[in-house]
Design an enzyme around this catalytic site. Structure first.
Site, PDB file in Angstrom:
ATOM      1  CG  ASP A  94       4.866  -1.262 -16.316  1.00 54.19           C
ATOM      2  OD1 ASP A  94       4.589  -0.992 -17.488  1.00 54.19           O
ATOM      3  OD2 ASP A  94       4.454  -0.608 -15.356  1.00 54.19           O
ATOM      4  CB  SER A  95       3.778  -6.584 -18.808  1.00 51.74           C
ATOM      5  OG  SER A  95       2.873  -6.634 -17.715  1.00 51.74           O
ATOM      6  N   GLY A  96       2.256  -3.605 -18.592  1.00 45.51           N
ATOM      7  CA  GLY A  96       0.930  -3.024 -18.742  1.00 45.51           C
ATOM      8  C   GLY A  96      -0.128  -3.768 -17.956  1.00 45.51           C
ATOM      9  N   GLY A  97       0.218  -4.952 -17.457  1.00 45.50           N
ATOM     10  CA  GLY A  97      -0.760  -5.762 -16.747  1.00 45.50           C
ATOM     11  C   GLY A  97      -1.302  -5.092 -15.503  1.00 45.50           C
ATOM     12  CG  PHE A  98      -0.062  -2.591 -11.438  1.00 42.00           C
ATOM     13  CD1 PHE A  98      -0.351  -3.324 -10.298  1.00 42.00           C
ATOM     14  CD2 PHE A  98      -0.159  -1.210 -11.379  1.00 42.00           C
ATOM     15  CE1 PHE A  98      -0.736  -2.692  -9.109  1.00 42.00           C
ATOM     16  CE2 PHE A  98      -0.532  -0.569 -10.206  1.00 42.00           C
ATOM     17  CZ  PHE A  98      -0.828  -1.322  -9.069  1.00 42.00           C
ATOM     18  CG  ASP A 148       2.213  -9.909 -14.028  1.00 39.43           C
ATOM     19  OD1 ASP A 148       2.130  -8.864 -14.707  1.00 39.43           O
ATOM     20  OD2 ASP A 148       2.430  -9.896 -12.808  1.00 39.43           O
ATOM     21  CD  GLN A 191       1.910 -11.430  -9.394  1.00 41.00           C
ATOM     22  OE1 GLN A 191       1.596 -11.361  -8.203  1.00 41.00           O
ATOM     23  NE2 GLN A 191       2.071 -10.339 -10.140  1.00 41.00           N
ATOM     24  N   GLY A 218       2.946  -8.569  -6.883  1.00 45.66           N
ATOM     25  CA  GLY A 218       1.859  -8.853  -5.965  1.00 45.66           C
ATOM     26  C   GLY A 218       2.150  -8.547  -4.513  1.00 45.66           C
ATOM     27  CG  ASP A 268       8.997   0.068  -9.956  1.00 49.06           C
ATOM     28  OD1 ASP A 268       8.013   0.761 -10.260  1.00 49.06           O
ATOM     29  OD2 ASP A 268       8.909  -1.155  -9.723  1.00 49.06           O
ATOM     30  CB  CYS A 306      19.492  16.681   2.008  1.00 54.35           C
ATOM     31  SG  CYS A 306      19.296  16.298   0.256  1.00 54.35           S
ATOM     32  CB  CYS A 308      19.662  17.406  -3.230  1.00 55.16           C
ATOM     33  SG  CYS A 308      18.269  18.285  -2.457  1.00 55.16           S
ATOM     34  CB  CYS A 311      18.846  20.550   0.844  1.00 49.96           C
ATOM     35  SG  CYS A 311      17.385  19.491   1.077  1.00 49.96           S
ATOM     36  CG  HIS A 337      14.404  16.691  -0.909  1.00 47.80           C
ATOM     37  ND1 HIS A 337      15.625  16.840  -0.278  1.00 47.80           N
ATOM     38  CD2 HIS A 337      13.634  15.953  -0.060  1.00 47.80           C
ATOM     39  CE1 HIS A 337      15.589  16.237   0.902  1.00 47.80           C
ATOM     40  NE2 HIS A 337      14.390  15.695   1.056  1.00 47.80           N
TER      41      HIS A 337
END
Length: 379
Positions: A94-98, A148, A191, A218, A268, A306, A308, A311, A337
């Site tokens: 990601d850009s780092g903006g958040f 952004d 946005q 956003g 994500d 499950c 995995c 489990c 898990h």
């Protein structure tokens, strides 16, 4: 040649959801896909080998945090982020903006960029579209995000309008500053908050740049779920159908299904790893807080349905003991898990799309998960 391409395989007749494949310089992945978050070049408590074991095909890392520690120069010297962290599959940064807007209480937004303070040391820092591109070019991620502004919710129409216009100008500057267009793909971020007019303008501005992919930002920032879904229904059709569509910061099971139905390809979120460290698990029948006292003598797995390795091999009682004792192994087990659960869920979503029954799958999943009940607990 663009380094990121999207291949549409099938559209679900029942819902309109897309089954596809995204091709990158470090391999391809099927969509819709959930991307585990590895903020500091690691998915917390997980090894790259474990991520591959659970069929994670792409992970996300954070430009802001890697800029501060260890520094993009060190990662570049190591041969790039893939070699640095021993991950040979795709990476999105990601850009780092958040982080600038969520972690820094004191900041000044100007046309050239954002002045703010390091949330660790307090020193003054400056991040611009050009600097965000320089850092991500040094990291060598397959997919980079344009810098952004992520405005708070709620925000006034006038504030949001000014923010959207600035984000569009910043996206142009990111494209101009991008140094590796044949090996790294730049995605724009749409946005506009809850304002359809602004979402439309943002989508139009960014589509004109002909980027290899687009994200919706956003959302999942505090707005009600019905507003998020309404914005997705409005915005997704405005995005180029021949390119990947990415919904940022969304990871609850219901939202992954709802987003897929509305045409999203990539998701994500830190949710599955963050709640795992508090002893909260995702199961086929809903939310389970394994640290609760009632599981002290429960020798069944986290989820009977499950497959995995957690489990298959460990009980609720044992995992509760580890979590209560603050043993790292307990956090590792719940994290494994939860990530496996979401990756398996997306595999089931893709199968349902291929068989034109995603609507039926949603209904059955929501019923079993307890989401159709009044006052149902989610995450």
């Amino acid at each position: 040649m663009t380094p990121i391409t999207y291949e549409l395989i099938k559209t679900c007749k029942q819902t309109g959801a897309r089954l596809g494949k995204v091709h990158t310089p470090h391999g391809s992945f099927d969509t819709p896909m959930f991307m585990p978050v590895g903020t500091l070049a690691t998915v917390k408590t997980m090894s790259p080998e474990e991520l591959k074991e659970m069929e994670a095909r792409i992970i996300l890392s954070n430009t802001y945090h890697l800029w501060l520690r260890p520094g993009e120069d060190i990662i570049k010297e190591a041969g790039g982020l893939h070699r640095f962290m021993n991950w040979d599959r795709p990476i999105l940064t990601d850009s780092g903006g958040f982080q600038v807007f969520s972690l820094s209480k004191i900041r000044e937004i100007q046309e050239e960029g954002v002045h703010f303070r390091n949330h660790i040391s307090g020193e003054k820092l400056f991040l611009s579209p050009e600097k965000a591109m320089q850092i991500q070019n040094a990291l060598g991620s397959d997919i980079m995000m344009a810098f952004d502004e992520c405005p708070p919710y709620p925000a006034s129409f006038d504030y949001m309008k000014s923010s959207v216009e600035r984000t569009s100008r910043w996206a142009e500057r990111c494209l101009e500053a991008h140094q590796n267009p044949t090996t790294q793909g730049l995605f724009g971020i749409i946005q506009g908050g809850e304002y359809e007019e602004l979402r439309k303008q943002s989508a139009k501005d960014l589509a004109s740049l002909d980027l290899p992919g687009y994200a919706i930002g956003g959302l999942s920032v505090g707005e009600p779920k019905d507003i998020m879904n309404r914005m997705l229904e409005y915005t997704t059709p405005l995005m180029p159908s021949t390119k990947p569509r990415y919904l940022m910061g969304v990871g609850s099971p219901d939202s992954l299904i709802d987003g897929s139905i509305r045409g999203i390809d990539m998701f994500d979120c830190v949710l599955p790893t963050r709640i795992a460290r508090n002893g909260t698990c995702m199961t086929s029948t809903g939310r389970l807080v394994v640290r609760n006292a009632k599981y002290a003598r429960d020798f069944s797995p986290i989820d009977e349905n499950c497959d995995c390795h957690v489990c298959k091999n460990y009980t609720r009682a044992y995992i509760r003991h580890l979590i209560k004792s603050k043993e790292t192994f307990g956090f590792r087990l719940t994290t494994y898990h939860n990530l496996h659960f979401l990756l398996k869920l997306m595999e089931q979503v893709r199968t349902a799309i291929s068989e034109d029954r995603l609507g039926d799958f949603k209904e059955a999943f929501f019923e079993q998960y307890g989401l159709n009940q009044p006052n149902a607990k989610n995450f």
